[in-house]
Scaffold this active site. Structure first.
Site, PDB file in Angstrom:
ATOM      1  N   GLN A   1       0.835  -1.194   0.000  1.00 17.95           N
ATOM      2  CA  GLN A   1       0.000   0.000   0.000  1.00 17.95           C
ATOM      3  C   GLN A   1       0.875   1.251   0.000  1.00 17.95           C
ATOM      4  O   GLN A   1       1.790   1.382   0.807  1.00 17.95           O
ATOM      5  CB  GLN A   1      -0.927   0.049   1.217  1.00 17.95           C
TER       6      GLN A   1
ATOM      7  N   GLU B   1     -10.123   7.237   3.594  1.00 17.72           N
ATOM      8  CA  GLU B   1      -9.854   7.445   5.021  1.00 17.72           C
ATOM      9  C   GLU B   1      -9.373   8.844   5.369  1.00 17.72           C
ATOM     10  O   GLU B   1      -8.852   9.079   6.451  1.00 17.72           O
ATOM     11  CB  GLU B   1      -8.856   6.412   5.559  1.00 17.72           C
TER      12      GLU B   1
ATOM     13  N   TYR C   1      -6.936  10.583   3.862  1.00 15.39           N
ATOM     14  CA  TYR C   1      -5.536  10.848   3.555  1.00 15.39           C
ATOM     15  C   TYR C   1      -5.432  11.768   2.326  1.00 15.39           C
ATOM     16  O   TYR C   1      -6.432  12.268   1.821  1.00 15.39           O
ATOM     17  CB  TYR C   1      -4.780   9.535   3.363  1.00 15.39           C
TER      18      TYR C   1
ATOM     19  N   ARG D   1      -7.919   2.325  -3.391  1.00 14.57           N
ATOM     20  CA  ARG D   1      -8.780   2.338  -2.193  1.00 14.57           C
ATOM     21  C   ARG D   1      -9.634   3.602  -2.250  1.00 14.57           C
ATOM     22  O   ARG D   1      -9.131   4.715  -2.072  1.00 14.57           O
ATOM     23  CB  ARG D   1      -7.912   2.314  -0.943  1.00 14.57           C
TER      24      ARG D   1
ATOM     25  N   HIS E   1     -10.682   9.367   9.242  1.00  9.79           N
ATOM     26  CA  HIS E   1     -10.244   9.110  10.615  1.00  9.79           C
ATOM     27  C   HIS E   1     -10.819  10.133  11.595  1.00  9.79           C
ATOM     28  O   HIS E   1     -10.929   9.847  12.792  1.00  9.79           O
ATOM     29  CB  HIS E   1      -8.718   9.112  10.695  1.00  9.79           C
TER      30      HIS E   1
ATOM     31  N   GLN F   1      -7.990  -3.203  21.106  1.00  6.47           N
ATOM     32  CA  GLN F   1      -7.112  -3.001  22.257  1.00  6.47           C
ATOM     33  C   GLN F   1      -5.637  -3.287  21.985  1.00  6.47           C
ATOM     34  O   GLN F   1      -4.764  -2.573  22.480  1.00  6.47           O
ATOM     35  CB  GLN F   1      -7.590  -3.854  23.436  1.00  6.47           C
TER      36      GLN F   1
END
Length: 667
Positions: free
Chosen positions: A101, A165, A167, A215, A253, A340
């Site tokens: 990527q 996302e 970017y 993407r 994000h 997590q």
């Protein structure tokens, strides 16, 4: 005959055919930044060996200014190519295919040299970007094309261009972040120009016999994002510019809508990908919260996509595909989307791993080898620590007996899975049950182990967990006071007004349980309405005009804590905001800096800033921490103490499982 015929149908890309429809989606692991390329190679090789049809790496920077943080990995020089060649050779040695990527972070780059279409600071970064001039834009395009050419030289089978996302490429597409008035801004045709130029230049740099995935952000979930017609228009011109595949990106994000957390319904965003099907001629990949072979199969069979992207499920189990092909889906360690040990670790600069599978990211360091001399081992307590230890020890060839005082396995997990939005914990307990049977662990339920029972074993592992800690509030023994165990396991009757003492993870879970009726996680339309999401064909970026519309809370709940800080501040780095937002939407009041004075029939009396205050309520629920239950820790002989019995800190399943596996690896 496979149970999943669509999942295991080959996918012809022209110059090569993928063996199945499973893409291992991109995840930033922080492994590359450690400089131990044998470790990086082992991580990806394990996933190739496990059967992933195509792997996509974590994002690689095309240049220094585009790196997600200073020093982030990229393909900058000859040495980088040699390092990446070790990864591709390892993957190809296992019969796999891998794409790199290319990720330019734009204004999301966590560094003072970040660049963007316009000088607008991101709400999730402290650095204001510099606005790119014409020469700067040309440099970014050229650097991305060069990175693609270097990826081919390093042995990759393809690249993925990160265009979603939020970017850099996404920042050029959206009027929210592109305020330019030149040929790179203004009209949507101009705002698409960077994406098109990158796609064309990358294709020219790598030739036709090379996979190029784009993407694409299917739904931005931020004000000023793209609408559906614009997404379709972009998809079509990107196809014309030479893309092999279109992969789905969901949300920026900075979006205030969860996209991959455990409370998001399974396959909760596939409906957005489905809207693109038939609009382009190249395969379309759907993503986000696809964590079982059956969910993936159903999506493909229904025509929602041509391929499915699973990222974190490959952390939980690198053999996901192989087990599905063998008809052993019950043995696939489930991704519970807790974040997590993966995303939380990523944003803390740690190596990404997995709560369920601590071996992820540690393939060269945490080895589960057959024991030279099998031993008789007793494990006391079938919570997450005891289960992970017992299963791992049995996999090594030890003879393991697992004692559990309760009538079922799971320990504290049995409370977690009753919380709305945490239904994935049901699958985790089921997996543990399947693995106990598969590995031959002798399970003794309804058995409270004592010294006499344990004296015949070579080693004893104490994993007896925790007990609720008493906060020492006058009146806490009254009939209107309950513990979190009474509520989450005992099904205690709770009145219409409740004070929850303790605003850590357990307090938040109890509050969610008390205010929520039917879990929206189990009903996608309800969940979308709760978070204010609608069809991007009807509202730009998929944000409903009326905003979030949660169901009315079942009860009036007040969360109270002693710490003089914002309640929930210490929750998960990437999920804490979700829990706080969910409770806020449902009217939960949160109080920090309280001194508990007493509890009586009126409710909970506190002092705040020296001023007496009554939280009037019918019930007070105590969630004030835990104490270790370690009665067996002082037995003679070889005794090991793990999990909550070792350290009582919230209900830390990540630490408990990791301890259990690591202990078993050296027993």
């Amino acid at each position: 005959m496979t149970q999943y015929p669509h999942l295991f149908a080959p996918l012809d890309l022209g110059h090569l055919t993928l063996p199945n429809r499973v893409l291992m989606g991109s995840m930033h692991t922080n492994l590359e930044e450690r400089g131990d390329w044998s470790r990086v190679a082992a991580f990806y090789a394990a996933r190739a060996r496990g059967g992933a049809g195509l792997i996509v790496t974590g994002g690689m920077a095309p240049n220094a200014e585009g790196a997600v943080f200073p020093g982030a990995a990229g393909l900058f020089d000859v040495q980088d190519i040699a390092n990446q060649r070790r990864v591709t050779d390892a993957v190809h040695g296992e019969g796999g295919r891998i794409a790199m990527q290319i990720l330019h972070a734009g204004r999301y780059a966590y560094g003072k040299d970040c660049v963007a279409p316009s000088a607008i600071k991101s709400p999730i970064s402290p650095f204001a970007p510099a606005e790119l001039d014409e020469a700067g834009i040309e440099k970014q395009i050229a650097d991305m094309a060069t990175a693609a050419a270097r990826a081919r030289e390093a042995g990759y089978d393809g690249v993925e261009i990160m265009g979603s996302e939020g970017y850099l490429i996404n920042q050029f597409l959206a009027a929210r972040t592109n305020r330019r008035s030149d040929d790179w801004g203004g009209s949507y045709d101009n705002r698409m120009r960077l994406a098109i130029e990158v796609m064309k230049r990358v294709r020219a740099a790598v030739g036709q016999d090379f996979i190029v995935i784009f993407r694409i952000s299917m739904i931005d979930l931020v004000p000023g994002g793209s609408n559906h017609d614009e997404v379709v228009q972009l998809a079509q011109v990107i196809e014309a510019a030479g893309a092999s595949l279109l992969n789905t990106g969901i949300g920026w994000h900075e979006a205030r809508v969860p996209t991959i957390a455990t409370s998001v319904p399974r396959a909760g965003w596939a409906w957005v990908t489905r809207k693109l099907m038939g609009k382009v001629g190249i395969p379309v990949i759907t993503s986000n919260r696809i964590n079982t072979p059956q969910v993936a199969e159903d999506l493909l069979a229904s025509g929602a996509a041509d391929m499915v992207s699973l990222a974190r499920p490959f952390l939980a189990d690198p053999d996901f595909v192989a087990k599905a092909r063998a008809g052993r889906a019950e043995l696939i360690a489930p991704c519970i989307a807790c974040n997590q040990a993966c995303l939380d670790h990523t944003f803390q600069g740690k190596v990404s791993s997995c709560l369920v599978n601590p071996l992820a990211g540690h393939e060269t360091e945490l080895l589960i080898a057959r024991a030279d001399a099998p031993r008789d081992i007793a494990v006391v307590g079938a919570g997450p620590a005891g289960l992970s230890c017992a299963i791992t020890a049995a996999q090594r060839g030890h003879r393991v007996t697992l004692f559990e005082a309760d009538g079922q396995i799971g320990g504290q997990l049995n409370m977690a899975r009753r919380v709305p939005g945490k239904e994935e914990f049901h699958g985790l307990v089921d997996w543990y049950s399947a693995m106990l049977a598969e590995t031959g662990v002798a399970l003794r339920l309804n058995t409270r182990a004592d010294a006499a029972m344990l004296q015949c074993f070579d080693a004893v592992v104490v994993a007896t967990g925790v007990l609720p800690r008493s906060p020492g509030i006058p009146g806490q023994d009254g009939p209107n006071v309950l513990s979190y165990i009474d509520v989450l396991r005992g099904g205690a009757e709770v009145g219409p007004r409740v004070a929850v003492v303790g605003a850590g993870g357990i307090g938040f879970d109890v509050a969610e349980y008390l205010v929520t009726g039917e879990s929206p996680t189990l009903n996608l339309p309800d969940w979308l309405r709760e978070w204010g999401v609608t069809d991007p064909a009807e509202a730009r970026a998929g944000l409903a005009e009326e905003g979030a519309q949660p169901d009315k809370a079942l009860r009036a709940v007040t969360l109270v804590q002693r710490k003089a800080e914002r309640p929930g501040r210490r929750l998960g780095k990437t999920t804490g905001w979700i829990h706080r937002a969910s409770l806020t939407m449902k009217g939960v009041k949160m109080i920090g800096g309280a001194t508990y004075e007493r509890i009586d029939a009126q409710g909970l009396h506190i002092l705040r800033n020296g001023v007496p205050e009554l939280i009037a309520c019918e019930n007070v629920v105590l969630c004030a921490g835990q104490e270790s239950l370690r009665d067996l820790a002082d037995l003679p002989g070889e005794v090991h103490v793990i999990g909550g019995a070792d350290v009582a800190a919230e209900l830390d399943a990540k630490r408990a499982i990791d301890q259990g596996v690591r202990l078993a690896a050296r027993l």
